[in-house]
Design an enzyme around this catalytic site. Structure first.
Site, PDB file in Angstrom:
ATOM      1  N   LYS A 174       0.847  -1.202   0.000  1.00  0.00           N
ATOM      2  CA  LYS A 174       0.000   0.000   0.000  1.00  0.00           C
ATOM      3  C   LYS A 174       0.881   1.251   0.000  1.00  0.00           C
ATOM      4  O   LYS A 174       1.462   1.625   1.007  1.00  0.00           O
ATOM      5  CB  LYS A 174      -0.935   0.051   1.215  1.00  0.00           C
ATOM      6  N   PRO A 175       0.978   1.901  -1.159  1.00  0.00           N
ATOM      7  CA  PRO A 175       1.740   3.157  -1.232  1.00  0.00           C
ATOM      8  C   PRO A 175       1.019   4.279  -0.486  1.00  0.00           C
ATOM      9  O   PRO A 175      -0.145   4.143  -0.097  1.00  0.00           O
ATOM     10  CB  PRO A 175       1.778   3.453  -2.737  1.00  0.00           C
ATOM     11  N   SER A 227       5.110   7.256  10.181  1.00  0.00           N
ATOM     12  CA  SER A 227       5.192   8.051  11.404  1.00  0.00           C
ATOM     13  C   SER A 227       5.021   7.176  12.646  1.00  0.00           C
ATOM     14  O   SER A 227       4.462   6.079  12.586  1.00  0.00           O
ATOM     15  CB  SER A 227       4.096   9.114  11.377  1.00  0.00           C
ATOM     16  N   GLU A 248       9.698   0.960  10.630  1.00  0.00           N
ATOM     17  CA  GLU A 248      10.722   1.981  10.346  1.00  0.00           C
ATOM     18  C   GLU A 248      10.041   3.323  10.583  1.00  0.00           C
ATOM     19  O   GLU A 248       9.199   3.736   9.783  1.00  0.00           O
ATOM     20  CB  GLU A 248      11.176   1.874   8.879  1.00  0.00           C
ATOM     21  N   CYS A 282      13.439  10.692   7.268  1.00  0.00           N
ATOM     22  CA  CYS A 282      13.439  10.153   8.632  1.00  0.00           C
ATOM     23  C   CYS A 282      14.825  10.346   9.232  1.00  0.00           C
ATOM     24  O   CYS A 282      14.975  10.510  10.427  1.00  0.00           O
ATOM     25  CB  CYS A 282      13.067   8.678   8.600  1.00  0.00           C
TER      26      CYS A 282
HETATM   27  P1  NAD Z   1       2.261   8.195   7.882  1.00  0.00           P
HETATM   28  O1  NAD Z   1       2.499   7.363   9.093  1.00  0.00           O
HETATM   29  O2  NAD Z   1       1.254   9.266   7.952  1.00  0.00           O
HETATM   30  O3  NAD Z   1       1.812   7.262   6.655  1.00  0.00           O
HETATM   31  C1  NAD Z   1       2.560   6.132   6.270  1.00  0.00           C
HETATM   32  C2  NAD Z   1       1.649   5.156   5.558  1.00  0.00           C
HETATM   33  O4  NAD Z   1       0.671   4.662   6.497  1.00  0.00           O
HETATM   34  C3  NAD Z   1       0.853   5.757   4.405  1.00  0.00           C
HETATM   35  O5  NAD Z   1       0.778   4.826   3.356  1.00  0.00           O
HETATM   36  C4  NAD Z   1      -0.525   5.982   5.029  1.00  0.00           C
HETATM   37  O6  NAD Z   1      -1.596   5.986   4.093  1.00  0.00           O
HETATM   38  C5  NAD Z   1      -0.636   4.777   5.937  1.00  0.00           C
HETATM   39  N1  NAD Z   1      -1.599   4.925   7.040  1.00  0.00           N
HETATM   40  C6  NAD Z   1      -2.136   6.063   7.548  1.00  0.00           C
HETATM   41  N2  NAD Z   1      -2.960   5.763   8.579  1.00  0.00           N
HETATM   42  C7  NAD Z   1      -2.951   4.422   8.706  1.00  0.00           C
HETATM   43  C8  NAD Z   1      -3.586   3.517   9.615  1.00  0.00           C
HETATM   44  N3  NAD Z   1      -4.407   3.946  10.569  1.00  0.00           N
HETATM   45  N4  NAD Z   1      -3.319   2.197   9.494  1.00  0.00           N
HETATM   46  C9  NAD Z   1      -2.450   1.737   8.555  1.00  0.00           C
HETATM   47  N5  NAD Z   1      -1.841   2.550   7.652  1.00  0.00           N
HETATM   48  C10 NAD Z   1      -2.085   3.880   7.747  1.00  0.00           C
HETATM   49  O7  NAD Z   1       3.693   8.748   7.455  1.00  0.00           O
HETATM   50  P2  NAD Z   1       4.034   9.726   6.265  1.00  0.00           P
HETATM   51  O8  NAD Z   1       3.579  11.092   6.616  1.00  0.00           O
HETATM   52  O9  NAD Z   1       3.591   9.134   4.982  1.00  0.00           O
HETATM   53  O10 NAD Z   1       5.644   9.663   6.291  1.00  0.00           O
HETATM   54  C11 NAD Z   1       6.416  10.428   7.150  1.00  0.00           C
HETATM   55  C12 NAD Z   1       6.901   9.611   8.331  1.00  0.00           C
HETATM   56  O11 NAD Z   1       7.571   8.432   7.875  1.00  0.00           O
HETATM   57  C13 NAD Z   1       7.943  10.361   9.149  1.00  0.00           C
HETATM   58  O12 NAD Z   1       7.675  10.198  10.516  1.00  0.00           O
HETATM   59  C14 NAD Z   1       9.255   9.675   8.783  1.00  0.00           C
HETATM   60  O13 NAD Z   1      10.256   9.773   9.755  1.00  0.00           O
HETATM   61  C15 NAD Z   1       8.805   8.272   8.562  1.00  0.00           C
HETATM   62  N6  NAD Z   1       9.770   7.544   7.709  1.00  0.00           N
HETATM   63  C16 NAD Z   1      10.613   6.639   8.282  1.00  0.00           C
HETATM   64  C17 NAD Z   1      11.569   5.983   7.515  1.00  0.00           C
HETATM   65  C18 NAD Z   1      12.530   4.999   8.120  1.00  0.00           C
HETATM   66  O14 NAD Z   1      13.176   4.277   7.375  1.00  0.00           O
HETATM   67  N7  NAD Z   1      12.682   4.935   9.445  1.00  0.00           N
HETATM   68  C19 NAD Z   1      11.645   6.240   6.142  1.00  0.00           C
HETATM   69  C20 NAD Z   1      10.779   7.159   5.579  1.00  0.00           C
HETATM   70  C21 NAD Z   1       9.835   7.816   6.381  1.00  0.00           C
END
Ligand code: NAD
Length: 476
Positions: A174-175, A227, A248, A282
């Site tokens: 799921k992107p 996140s 992650e 991140c």
């Molecule tokens: P996010 O957590 O808002 O979303 C990530 C994914 O989760 C998306 O595909 C989103 O649609 C999905 N999602 C949202 N609500 C959900 C739920 N209730 N259940 C399951 N899936 C759900 O994060 P974002 O804003 O897309 O990305 C930014 C965050 O990602 C930052 O905190 C960053 O640090 C982190 N990140 C971490 C790494 C790593 O390798 N540690 C890499 C890239 C980004």
């Protein structure tokens, strides 16, 4: 409108209720839209992956490796389109979009090699007990759900897809709803290569779709990047089913600069660590710890470097930094500028949104930020750097480790013995010495403390999709 869900080897239209706008952040305008997958379509995708599993896990390791090499090659053949889409939908400068694509290609090629070596990892185990022998067998974990964010979509998905397919797992990806088009390339490549139907499924959607996948009883494992707030919900779903999960998550990483550094070189590393991908990493090194002996020389140079960075639309201008990728992220970063003003922080550069269309902010530097400031402690996910001075190595280590996160760190020093010593003392998953953000597929990726659970990349990334079985025989 785009047909954007790949389920059981077919492209289908979304039947969910959410309409997803795909935006150009440099203009702040949509250029495509698609309907999210419904919960029933998530069920179909998981069912397709489950049906495909018994056959896929019997496919020889060499044949799986050939598919992975096919992914690497086909990504290369789509080079221009994939670079342009990242520039348009993520706002990445061209050179960054190129590096992301090369990283994804290298990941598939690397896990093709590891897939070929998998049979050698099944081996006899020496036992001390007389009368028994045993052997190890590595098996795919099974059907895996993969949920990814928007900041490095091509790369983050490759880091999950390639080892999962190498291990013999089938997947539902799921992107992010912010960048739902780029990973469609993986479905198109699966089509081109004749990957068996159901081995790779892609469902697009927002939180509802992600939650339907992460709580699905048909999964054997979930791997999530995103996140901390969503990560904890995903972990709750996994715990309800006692299912393994790789997380992650976020970071608030330190860059420690000692007084024996070349100032210009240090400035270059610091700027790259906070402005690459407009700071939406991140692993952004967003907490600068600078030695007293160099701070007065370094901070004005850093201010100047940030102020002269070329910020603009990567599709029409030569830029060092593009816009933030989404309006939500732009509003979030702007809210931290407001907090900085309320906290009375000393702003040396930026601290404001740019007065133009699109979701642009200035590269920003705050100096002498108190340790209890929200900006010192919270992940901002933008080009916002907070600086503090230190006087001893021990103080630098203590301050760097004083965080609920533990993803990465950078140490800059001409004294390599000291740099190694500090690297060993930092409570993080990855340390760079005299370099920033250099991620190689052979090394591991992942964090300690609040930055997550598990490791991606390297052999550790493959192990995350393998289950260890032993067969013990009594010799009678
Ligand atoms: P996010 O957590 O808002 O979303 C990530 C994914 O989760 C998306 O595909 C989103 O649609 C999905 N999602 C949202 N609500 C959900 C739920 N209730 N259940 C399951 N899936 C759900 O994060 P974002 O804003 O897309 O990305 C930014 C965050 O990602 C930052 O905190 C960053 O640090 C982190 N990140 C971490 C790494 C790593 O390798 N540690 C890499 C890239 C980004």
């Amino acid at each position: 409108m785009t047909t954007s869900h790949y389920i059981a080897g077919r492209w289908v239209e979304g039947q969910g209720s959410d309409c997803i706008s795909v935006n150009d952040p440099a203009l702040g305008q949509p250029f495509a839209e698609l309907m999210a997958a419904s919960v029933a379509q998530v069920d179909l995708a998981v069912a397709a992956a489950r049906e495909a599993l018994p056959t896929w896990k019997q496919v020889s390791a060499n044949e799986r490796a050939a598919y992975l090499r096919g992914f690497a090659e086909q990504l290369g053949q789509r080079r221009e389109a994939l670079i342009n889409l990242q520039m348009r939908n993520n706002g990445k400068p061209r050179h960054e979009a190129e590096i992301d694509l090369d990283d994804a290609i290298a990941t598939f090629a690397y896990y093709a090699d590891l897939a070929e070596q998998l049979p050698e990892r099944n081996r006899e185990v020496a036992l001390a007990a007389p009368g028994f022998t045993a052997r190890t067998r590595l098996e795919p974990v099974g059907v895996v759900g993969l949920i990814v964010p928007w900041n490095f979509p091509l790369v983050t998905s490759a880091w999950k897809l390639a080892p999962a397919l190498a291990a013999g797992c089938t997947v539902v990806l799921k992107p992010s709803e912010v960048t739902p088009l780029i990973e469609q390339a993986y479905g198109q490549i699966a089509d081109t290569l004749g990957l068996p139907a159901g081995v790779l499924n892609i469902v697009n959607g927002k939180a509802e779709t992600g939650a339907a996948l992460s709580s699905h009883s048909g999964l054997d494992k979930l791997s999530f990047t995103g996140s901390n707030s969503v990560g904890s919900q995903v972990m709750r779903s996994a715990s309800a089913q006692c299912r393994p999960v790789t997380l992650e998550l976020g970071g608030k990483s330190a860059i420690v600069v000692f007084d024996d550094c070349d100032v210009d070189q240090a400035v270059e590393w610091i700027v790259a660590g906070i402005t690459w991908n407009a700071g939406q990493m991140c692993s952004a090194t967003s907490r600068l710890l600078v030695h007293d002996g160099i701070a007065d020389a370094l901070l004005p140079r850093l201010q100047q470097a940030l102020e002269t960075l070329r910020v603009g639309n990567p599709l029409t201008e030569e830029v060092d930094m593009g816009p933030l990728t989404s309006q939500a992220q732009w509003l979030k970063v702007a809210s931290y500028f407001a907090t900085a003003r309320e906290e009375g922080l000393q702003c040396l550069a930026g601290g404001k949104a740019l007065d133009r269309d699109g979701w642009f902010v200035s590269p920003t530097l705050y100096a002498d930020v108190p340790v209890d400031s929200r900006l010192w402690n919270e992940e901002i996910f933008g080009p916002v750097l907070c600086a503090r001075r230190f006087s001893t190595e021990a103080d630098a280590i203590t301050e760097a480790n004083d965080s609920r996160f533990g993803l990465v760190a950078t140490v800059c020093s001409a004294d390599l013995e000291r740099a190694e010593r500090v690297a060993d003392a930092l409570e993080v998953g990855h340390v760079w010495i005299n370099s920033v953000q250099a991620v190689f597929v052979e090394t591991s990726w992942g964090g300690t403390k609040g930055s997550g659970i598990g490791r991606e990349l390297g052999p550790w990334g493959l192990s995350g999709y393998l289950s260890v079985k032993h067969v013990t025989r009594c010799l009678g």
